[in-house]
Design a protein around this motif. Sequence first.
Motif, mmCIF file in Angstrom:
data_model
loop_
_atom_site.group_PDB
_atom_site.id
_atom_site.type_symbol
_atom_site.label_atom_id
_atom_site.label_comp_id
_atom_site.label_asym_id
_atom_site.label_seq_id
_atom_site.Cartn_x
_atom_site.Cartn_y
_atom_site.Cartn_z
ATOM 1 N N TYR B 461 -12.083 4.541 14.246
ATOM 2 C CA TYR B 461 -11.231 4.814 13.036
ATOM 3 C C TYR B 461 -11.581 3.971 11.806
ATOM 4 C CZ TYR B 461 -8.314 0.773 13.775
ATOM 5 O OH TYR B 461 -7.961 -0.488 13.725
ATOM 6 N N ILE B 462 -11.396 4.166 10.781
ATOM 7 C CA ILE B 462 -11.256 3.318 9.642
ATOM 8 C C ILE B 462 -10.018 3.523 8.879
ATOM 9 C CG2 ILE B 462 -12.293 4.648 7.891
ATOM 10 C CD1 ILE B 462 -13.528 1.733 7.102
ATOM 11 N N GLU B 463 -9.216 2.684 8.340
ATOM 12 C CA GLU B 463 -8.018 2.940 7.617
ATOM 13 C C GLU B 463 -8.051 2.337 6.287
ATOM 14 O OE1 GLU B 463 -4.031 2.081 8.087
ATOM 15 O OE2 GLU B 463 -4.457 0.641 9.965
ATOM 16 N N ALA B 464 -7.076 2.751 5.424
ATOM 17 C CA ALA B 464 -6.965 1.989 4.080
ATOM 18 C C ALA B 464 -5.678 1.486 3.947
ATOM 19 C CB ALA B 464 -7.469 2.855 2.780
ATOM 20 N N CYS B 465 -5.535 0.162 3.900
ATOM 21 C CA CYS B 465 -4.305 -0.243 3.866
ATOM 22 C C CYS B 465 -3.818 -0.841 2.645
ATOM 23 C CB CYS B 465 -3.790 -1.607 5.057
ATOM 24 S SG CYS B 465 -4.205 -0.428 6.615
ATOM 25 N N GLY B 466 -2.538 -1.395 2.245
ATOM 26 C CA GLY B 466 -2.233 -2.076 1.236
ATOM 27 C C GLY B 466 -2.822 -1.174 -0.058
ATOM 28 N N ILE B 467 -2.103 -0.093 0.027
ATOM 29 C CA ILE B 467 -2.556 0.908 -1.239
ATOM 30 C C ILE B 467 -2.421 0.123 -2.608
ATOM 31 C CG2 ILE B 467 -0.224 1.957 -1.026
ATOM 32 C CD1 ILE B 467 -1.704 4.579 -2.058
ATOM 33 N N ALA B 468 -3.503 0.168 -3.296
ATOM 34 C CA ALA B 468 -3.860 -0.635 -4.661
ATOM 35 C C ALA B 468 -4.893 -0.193 -5.326
ATOM 36 C CB ALA B 468 -3.445 -1.830 -4.540
ATOM 37 N N PRO B 469 -5.300 -0.726 -6.471
ATOM 38 C CA PRO B 469 -4.335 -1.550 -7.367
ATOM 39 C C PRO B 469 -3.677 -0.414 -8.070
ATOM 40 C CG PRO B 469 -6.585 -1.481 -8.152
ATOM 41 C CD PRO B 469 -6.906 -0.853 -6.674
ATOM 42 N N SER B 470 -2.344 -1.136 -8.720
ATOM 43 C CA SER B 470 -1.592 -0.536 -9.542
ATOM 44 C C SER B 470 -2.239 0.384 -10.507
ATOM 45 C CB SER B 470 -0.535 -1.173 -10.190
ATOM 46 O OG SER B 470 0.380 -1.742 -9.177
ATOM 47 N N ALA B 471 -3.312 0.190 -11.213
ATOM 48 C CA ALA B 471 -3.867 0.874 -12.383
ATOM 49 C C ALA B 471 -4.697 2.186 -11.910
ATOM 50 C CB ALA B 471 -4.905 0.229 -13.053
ATOM 51 N N LEU B 472 -5.320 2.199 -10.631
ATOM 52 C CA LEU B 472 -5.845 3.025 -9.575
ATOM 53 C C LEU B 472 -4.941 4.224 -9.258
ATOM 54 C CD1 LEU B 472 -8.334 4.446 -8.646
ATOM 55 C CD2 LEU B 472 -7.893 3.043 -6.647
ATOM 56 N N VAL B 473 -3.715 3.621 -8.651
ATOM 57 C CA VAL B 473 -2.857 4.627 -8.225
ATOM 58 C C VAL B 473 -2.174 5.386 -9.152
ATOM 59 C CG1 VAL B 473 -2.544 3.433 -5.953
ATOM 60 C CG2 VAL B 473 -0.987 2.863 -7.389
ATOM 61 N N GLY B 474 -1.984 4.432 -10.431
ATOM 62 C CA GLY B 474 -1.347 5.311 -11.473
ATOM 63 C C GLY B 474 -2.092 6.400 -12.173
ATOM 64 N N ALA B 475 -3.364 6.025 -12.138
ATOM 65 C CA ALA B 475 -4.464 7.082 -12.387
ATOM 66 C C ALA B 475 -4.520 8.396 -11.460
ATOM 67 C CB ALA B 475 -5.844 6.704 -12.649
ATOM 68 N N LEU B 476 -4.017 7.972 -10.180
ATOM 69 C CA LEU B 476 -4.220 9.143 -9.098
ATOM 70 C C LEU B 476 -2.602 9.808 -9.148
ATOM 71 C CD1 LEU B 476 -6.153 7.355 -6.253
ATOM 72 C CD2 LEU B 476 -6.977 8.699 -8.195
ATOM 73 N N GLY B 477 -1.992 9.436 -9.821
ATOM 74 C CA GLY B 477 -0.570 9.985 -9.600
ATOM 75 C C GLY B 477 0.711 9.389 -9.489
ATOM 76 N N ALA B 478 0.418 7.993 -9.116
ATOM 77 C CA ALA B 478 1.549 7.420 -8.644
ATOM 78 C C ALA B 478 2.450 7.038 -9.755
ATOM 79 C CB ALA B 478 1.301 6.010 -8.032
ATOM 80 N N ARG B 479 4.085 7.227 -9.497
ATOM 81 C CA ARG B 479 4.790 6.912 -10.569
ATOM 82 C C ARG B 479 5.356 5.455 -10.593
ATOM 83 N NH1 ARG B 479 7.166 13.084 -9.977
ATOM 84 N NH2 ARG B 479 5.899 13.974 -11.535
ATOM 85 N N ALA B 480 4.574 4.631 -9.709
ATOM 86 C CA ALA B 480 5.112 3.319 -9.581
ATOM 87 C C ALA B 480 3.969 2.354 -9.286
ATOM 88 C CB ALA B 480 6.185 3.261 -8.057
#
Lengths: 162, 792
Positions: B461-480
């Motif tokens: 397996y591989i996983e992606a932890c510590g979801i970030a950075p804020s600017a990226l997740v914002g571009a992907l739809g995160a409202r925080a």
Amino acid sequence: MAKITMTVNGKEHSGEAEGRTLLVDFIRGELGLTGTHVGCDTSQCGACVVHVNGESVKSCSVFAQACDGAQIATIEGVQNNDGTLNVLQAAFQEHHGLQCGFCTPGMVMSASELLKVNAAPSEAEIREWLKGNICRCTGYHNIVKAVQSAAATMAGAAQAAE
Amino acid sequence: MPKDGGIGASVVRREDTRFLKGKGRYTDDMNRPGQTYAYILRSSLAHATLNNVDTAAASAAPGVIRVFTGEDITAAGLGGVPCGWQITDKHGDPMKEPLHPILAVGKVRHVGDPIAVVVAETYEQARDAAELIDVDMTDLPAVVNMRTAETSGHQVHEEAPDNVCYDWELGDKEGTDAAFANAHHITTLEFINNRLVANPMEPRCALGDYDENDEHYTLYTTSQNPHVIRLLMGAFVLNIPEHKLRVYAPDVGGGFGSKIYHYAEEAFVTWASKQIRRPVKWTADRSEAFISDAHGRDHVTKAELAMDAEGKFLGLRADTYANMGAYLSTFAPCVPTWLHATLLAGQYTTPMVHARVRAMFTNTVPVDAYRGAGRPEATYLLERIINKAAQEIGLDQAEIRRRNFIRTFPYDTPVALQYDTGDYDATLNAVMETADYAGFEARRAEAASRGKLRGIGLSCYIEACGIAPSALVGALGARAGLYEAATIRVNPTGSVSVMTGAHSHGQGHETTFAQVVSDALGIPADQIEIIHGDTDKIPFGMGTYGSRSLAVGGSAIVKAVDKVVAKGKKIAAHLLEAAESDIIFEDGQYKVAGTDKAKAFAEISLAAYVPHNYPIDEIEPGLEETAFYDPKNFTYPAGSYLCEVEVDPETGKVEIVAMTASDDFGNIVNPMIVEGQVHGGLAQGIGQALLENCAYDEHGQLVSGSFMDYAMPLAVDLPNFVVETVEGTPCTHNPLGVKGCGEAGAIGSPPALINAVVDAIKGYGIDHIDMPATSLNVWTTIQNASAKQAAE
């Protein structure tokens, strides 16, 4: 409502309980001993295990009034008199046998009775005994280790005393 | 060797003492003067028109203070339960986002949808009175099966006529199609990722307390992220500004994702405490948890893998239906998309990947992140189809993976991620060695002599932890934003209080974060206290989920410590009459380089608070620093798991003979706790693969609604685990070099187990079995395959 009296962790307590009040709700609500937990409503999870007259009981499965006059032991009474963890509690800490801690009081109360009836349980016997206690955090691996370790410590202490 | 009590030491947990003595402080243990009790009447129907809710008799019942319905909520102008992530579909349109009311209005949309709340002097009185509420409902056909939801002709929400929340895609479709056109072999797999219930042992609880003197609200709640709740509930539901709202999540009895979300009950008790001017407490019982906690997983996927003649992967296609349930829970939309499709490269160099995800509304409980959140689904997809491919082309399951491993870093995947570092051969070699992969065929033969079918299954397996950075997740739809905050308060005599925005609900932060600070400041851990969970005490925080606490929260702590040390150096330079550039800080001492002149950490902190001889023109008194840390990238833990099973062909019973995990978590602060986290993840992964299934009937009734019907793994169901961590490749972009370990076990183990079961029963011509591999499921699969073989 009826007045009931029970000896809890060596101290006499009285309180009021409806006929339908479960022992666990009496312990938590009326006596304020919140170490005993409620994790289900079908008597599966074992977070509420206490000792009634020396035997482990799921306190969600008995009425408080049925325990009038009983000797009750809860997690709050397990530690040594000087406030340190007893052998079983210390083994849970040493072997990381708890994470969120919610099932832990029931686990300790259940396992402590196991060690009374079986001083040297095998891994299979421990797992079988604890199947009435659900833990969602640890996968039981370290709980089993803790109980085995406590059994060994107690056996060593007993041998030394002889 | 690790420093005594510092990073790398298996320090026993300080929080254990209170838990072991029965002195934990869980939300339901909290009681406020004048407290009242709320009981929620919930829908017994999956889909119905709510014609009338008659509360007259209930309102007159003994002890009842008020009965609230959806009309009261509407009249008060409260908002719905907000969703924290907006997905843009493949046409560029926003997802469908229907109102999620606090209490149902006009319609109920799942069994468990709240209809009315009785608030009374006692819990029993509230529950008794709820029986007197007369609800007039007209049953409507329920949309239960997400595969047929588009064409069912019935609608969960008018806004989504075909019950599609969004139809989304990721990856190069044309390129992937071209790869398939050139393939030597294509493997296809259709499968279910079964719906689960997180079931932390502590049921949810919320206690709202309004203080009319200060117009201030306090919410005690079972949350993994109190600041997130304060933000969502304050800003979107109740219109309470942050300074008038305290959210306190004390000890929390497990979460596994299900306590991330903002739930209607939290908003209700907070609001109701003002209406009746008394504290209002609600505690779920387990049956209620089953129909009101967000569920997890629930995907149906068709996957295809294209290979060349040597077993090199050329392309991967995935078409997934993901169940959202009846309403959008806080992070639900991002789980099957940005936390799932982005992981579909796995540990492999597959150059072309395309994923399509249709998120469906159904008349079931909302579905959101559960331990792993999208990554277990992605890993299961990949690791199952790879084993099926290996079986089809006659390659060993380890060999096919080796032929495709990524070996150069950083690596840009075709699905939007950049892996910073990794060594997939290392964990594969380790697990094969530890589990004696080479000796397996002898063990299989021995088992066969006893009439047992032995199988071995691998998963990388591989996983992606510590979801970030804020600017990226914002571009992907995160409202925080997805940073973390920490404050280091050095007290005058040198002890340290650490305020962290991460939240511990079993992870042991009070111990591990103290190890980090002890290591950095060179002071004993017992001089350090970790404070979390209270918005009144913590500057800000995004909480704990996605294995982010140490990677993001720990990094914020390190940044704040660095600021403390930098200020300490200025003070030390003044006191030691040296240039600031000559001051070094090590082992808890500020030293003048090349001399024996030094000041202890506590001497500097005292000077900061008693600034008699102090560079007052240059710096302020006091020694307290806050840092916000916004990571540059995800972290990428990875590993290899081997599961060995024996199947009894007469009964279908699967016995796990061995479960071996080899992980690369980068640097490790507390090996004992890391191992425990893997154990817990393995238990939940094995639970998914072997036992657990959240089942609805065709009317939308939850069939598995208690621990009598939903098979939680018990001590007798699980083996001892073999868990090891390799030397590891530290994360390259956070100061601790840590990657996160909380979800790995739940991600890696389900495909390893199912691969082992399939390996055991492949002699019947079986190449797949859906989870959970219960005795009935395995036995039936064997019977059907045997009948088919006999007919051929």
